[in-house]
Design a protein around this motif. Structure first.
Motif, PDB file in Angstrom:
ATOM      1  N   ILE A 648      24.277  16.892  78.484  1.00  0.00           N
ATOM      2  CA  ILE A 648      24.147  18.280  78.029  1.00  0.00           C
ATOM      3  C   ILE A 648      22.811  18.458  77.321  1.00  0.00           C
ATOM      4  N   ILE A 649      22.372  17.457  76.568  1.00  0.00           N
ATOM      5  CA  ILE A 649      21.031  17.508  75.978  1.00  0.00           C
ATOM      6  C   ILE A 649      19.982  17.584  77.082  1.00  0.00           C
ATOM      7  N   ARG A 650      20.135  16.753  78.110  1.00  0.00           N
ATOM      8  CA  ARG A 650      19.163  16.758  79.214  1.00  0.00           C
ATOM      9  C   ARG A 650      19.208  18.078  79.979  1.00  0.00           C
ATOM     10  N   THR A 651      20.389  18.682  80.061  1.00  0.00           N
ATOM     11  CA  THR A 651      20.500  19.997  80.695  1.00  0.00           C
ATOM     12  C   THR A 651      19.627  21.015  79.969  1.00  0.00           C
ATOM     13  N   GLU A 656      14.576  24.188  79.840  1.00  0.00           N
ATOM     14  CA  GLU A 656      13.306  24.458  79.149  1.00  0.00           C
ATOM     15  C   GLU A 656      12.118  24.201  80.070  1.00  0.00           C
ATOM     16  N   GLU A 657      12.142  23.081  80.791  1.00  0.00           N
ATOM     17  CA  GLU A 657      11.033  22.743  81.685  1.00  0.00           C
ATOM     18  C   GLU A 657      10.959  23.710  82.865  1.00  0.00           C
ATOM     19  N   PHE A 658      12.118  24.114  83.385  1.00  0.00           N
ATOM     20  CA  PHE A 658      12.153  25.082  84.482  1.00  0.00           C
ATOM     21  C   PHE A 658      11.585  26.418  84.029  1.00  0.00           C
ATOM     22  N   ASP A 659      11.929  26.823  82.836  1.00  0.00           N
ATOM     23  CA  ASP A 659      11.439  28.091  82.285  1.00  0.00           C
ATOM     24  C   ASP A 659       9.918  28.080  82.182  1.00  0.00           C
ATOM     25  N   LYS A 660       9.368  26.979  81.673  1.00  0.00           N
ATOM     26  CA  LYS A 660       7.911  26.882  81.522  1.00  0.00           C
ATOM     27  C   LYS A 660       7.215  26.836  82.875  1.00  0.00           C
ATOM     28  N   ALA A 661       7.797  26.088  83.809  1.00  0.00           N
ATOM     29  CA  ALA A 661       7.160  25.903  85.115  1.00  0.00           C
ATOM     30  C   ALA A 661       7.170  27.163  85.963  1.00  0.00           C
TER      31      ALA A 661
END
Length: 667
Positions: A648-651, A656-661
């Protein structure tokens, strides 16, 4: 107001409050756990559960500490124990509220007296500290503290024993006791000019309802050597400690305050996950004198103290994210490699002597964990230098054949089979036989195998001897495995993957299980984007719940929607319908591979934030082992599971990374 808090009405309802448990651990490997009303409901509960030199596993030393408050000749016993047909005493009736931030705090009201009780474990010692504050009192009170002692392994129960050593030694501001010679002395001290009154008693047939439901032995006798007594008035602070040696009682308050300052406040969903994650990584030294930690393990769950390669490799990428702790990440990988036997990594069920190695997928999860580590480290050359030999040896072992009939076949696919042994993560047993044996070609194993081969080819250093050998021996094998995977597992009419192909390849199991989501989520997927979308749709329709993915579709005849009852009943449901939160990470990862930003972000954020509700459901501020397949998806099993918290932490990080990318580019 605390982020996690329970009021008097909730506490008085034992059907509610006895299902809410707290767990606290420290870096010395000790833990403390009970329910929010202080009633121990399982053998794993205890105020001080710690390692003992020369003994395996962890041991309940101090089961509980009961308080009696005497006000104007009236006694109020704040303890809670379950006996046959009754709770006695019923100290929960005096509870005003309970909060978990930053440390567990219970507030009691008796007539004109308000008393708070907080406890914590000292960071690097197997020591518990309990602090009492007299918040309100119109006159002097007497506080008596009764230590209930067990001195037993967490997997056992104590019965009244004439063979105990009941002798008590007086130490500064307290006493020491050693019930059995194989144990260390337990030193118990109280400041504030307290006195200890010797008054030995056995308390018989204390019951643990959780063990009763399992069909396991559920009664034990606990030994109370006497009690501490101290006089107190409004504003006074009383501190109790139990540990392996004597300390200055005058230092207890400073120690308590220093330890409290080190705690991360459980003031948000993310902070709860962070604190929970930190409890799973255990660093130990071979001797107390050793300067460096020589072993770093992932504790699979609390209160069950199990460790092993599969749990470590699935969990450590997410667990290490909260502090961006690559040092601990590497230390876990290195510890597991120390205990590797051929291709296989160990699983310690209860202690160091109960170790097994049978797991076809664990070595392949090692590759996945190493991928995550490489991605964050950003130095392929360094990773290959440290781990290239292990990578090559594992690949060759699986290619050439090893134990449990694990072998790469001519078409590149990987199979395994051993009578009476469950080789995959679906490893529940009843009467020594696996519930879901899955012998043959499991779908997630072959997806992991493809991913491992691709990763090895990607990372292999062409200038090193190891790298040249891998590149030469495995060139083209990735494409061969991918082609064979598609042919063997995919059905375009059904739109999803077979869960298992028999060893002779004559039969395919088309039960809808979550294992296929790994084929879609892994960094190297053997599926096309169109196939990934199709798998996601089937998984979403058949398996997705707010708590993760069901282990089996409700449409299957062997589906079990509730994880309750005896051990046998629970094992039947474990991988036959129970919901596993860790799989949500892979569902979200697969989804984000093929989804558009506008539709994806709100959806995956809602899945992630949905777990905030679990922070006060079962294991306070953590995520439970499994959840019922049937609504309302009640929490079950261990109260805090490493790979669930980790994924869940990795989710959250994936989102977050998808949002930035995918942020729109400003012109």
């Amino acid at each position: 107001m605390s982020y996690i808090q329970f009021d008097k009405k909730q506490l008085l309802d034992l059907s509610y409050s006895l299902n809410k448990e707290i767990i606290r651990s420290n870096k010395a490997g000790a833990y403390s756990s009970t329910t929010i009303v202080g009633c121990n409901t399982k053998r794993y509960h205890g105020l001080l559960v710690a390692h003992q030199p020369g003994l395996e596993g962890v041991h309940v030393l101090l089961s509980s500490l009961d308080e009696t408050v005497i006000v104007n000749n009236a006694s109020f016993n704040l303890g809670v124990h379950k006996y046959p047909n009754e709770y006695n005493p019923n100290g929960f009736v005096y509870m005003k509220d309970f909060s978990a931030d930053p440390i567990p705090k219970s507030t009691y009201r008796m007539k004109n007296v308000v008393l708070t009780r907080e406890f914590l474990l000292v960071e690097h010692e197997e020591r518990v500290l309990v602090r009492y504050i007299v918040e309100q009192a119109t006159e002097e009170i007497t506080l008596r503290l009764f230590p209930f002692l067990a001195f037993r392994n967490v997997n056992q129960l104590l019965r009244a024993d004439e063979g105990i050593q009941p002798g008590i030694s007086t130490v500064e501001d307290g006493v020491s006791i050693q019930l059995y010679p194989q144990y260390q002395e337990l030193f118990m001290q109280v400041g504030n000019n307290s006195k200890f009154v010797s008054q030995a008693n056995w308390y018989y047939n204390i019951e643990y309802p959780e063990d009763l439901e399992l069909g396991a032995p559920y009664q034990e006798d606990l030994y109370v050597p006497g009690y501490f007594e101290v006089k107190a008035s409004k504003g006074d602070i009383i501190l109790f400690t139990g540990g392996p040696d004597v300390i200055k009682a005058g230092n207890l308050l400073r120690m308590f305050n220093n330890q409290t300052r080190k705690r991360t406040a459980r003031s948000s969903f993310e902070n709860c996950l962070k604190v929970s994650a930190e409890q799973f990584v255990l660093k130990t030294r071979s001797t107390p004198e050793a300067r460096k930690y020589d072993r770093t393990d992932v504790i699979a769950s609390y209160q069950r103290y199990r460790r092993g390669g599969r749990d470590a490799f699935i969990a450590i990428p997410g667990l290490s994210l909260v502090q961006d702790d690559l040092k601990s990440f590497k230390a876990v990988l290195d510890t597991m490699l120390k205990y590797r036997k051929g291709a296989f990594f160990p699983f310690w069920k209860y202690n160091d002597s109960q170790v097994t190695y049978e797991a076809i997928d664990t070595p392949l999860w090692f590759f996945w964990a190493l991928q995550q580590y490489t991605h964050r480290l950003g130095d392929r050359q360094a990773v290959w230098k440290n781990y290239g030999k292990a990578i090559r040896e594992i690949l060759e072992s699986y290619r050439d054949g090893t134990e449990y009939q694990i072998k790469m076949q001519d078409d590149g696919l990987l199979s395994g089979s051993e009578d009476g042994i469950a080789l995959t993560w679906m490893d529940a047993y009843i009467d020594g036989q696996p519930v879901t044996p899955r012998a043959g070609f499991p779908v997630e194993v072959n997806a992991l195998w493809y991913n491992a081969v691709c990763f090895a080819l990607e990372i292999a250093g062409p200038r090193s001897t190891e790298g040249k050998k891998v590149l030469n021996d495995w060139k083209g094998m990735d494409e061969k495995i991918k082609k064979s995977f598609q042919k063997a597992f995919w059905d375009p009419k059904k739109g999803y993957l077979a869960d298992l192909i028999s060893l002779d390849r004559k039969n395919k199991d088309w039960s809808v299980r979550p294992n296929q989501i790994l084929a879609a989520s892994l960094p190297f997927s053997p599926l096309s984007d169109t196939q990934i979308r199709s798998v996601i749709e089937v998984v979403k329709k058949e398996l997705l719940t707010p708590r993760g993915l069901r282990s089996l579709s409700k449409r299957e005849a062997s589906y079990q929607g509730n994880y309750r009852g005896t051990q046998t009943q629970r094992r039947l449901a474990y991988h036959q319908g129970s919901v596993w939160p860790w799989l949500m990470g892979h569902y979200v990862e697969a989804y984000l591979k093929v989804a558009e930003r506008e539709e994806a972000l709100p959806y995956v954020i809602s899945l992630y934030r949905g777990f905030e509700e679990t922070m006060s459901e079962h294991g306070i501020s953590s995520i439970s082992e499994v959840y019922d397949g049937d609504a309302p998806h009640a929490p079950r099993g261990a109260i805090s599971q490493a790979w669930n918290v980790a994924e869940i932490i990795r989710t959250g990080k994936l989102i977050e990374e998808f949002d930035k990318a995918t942020q729109p580019v400003s012109l």
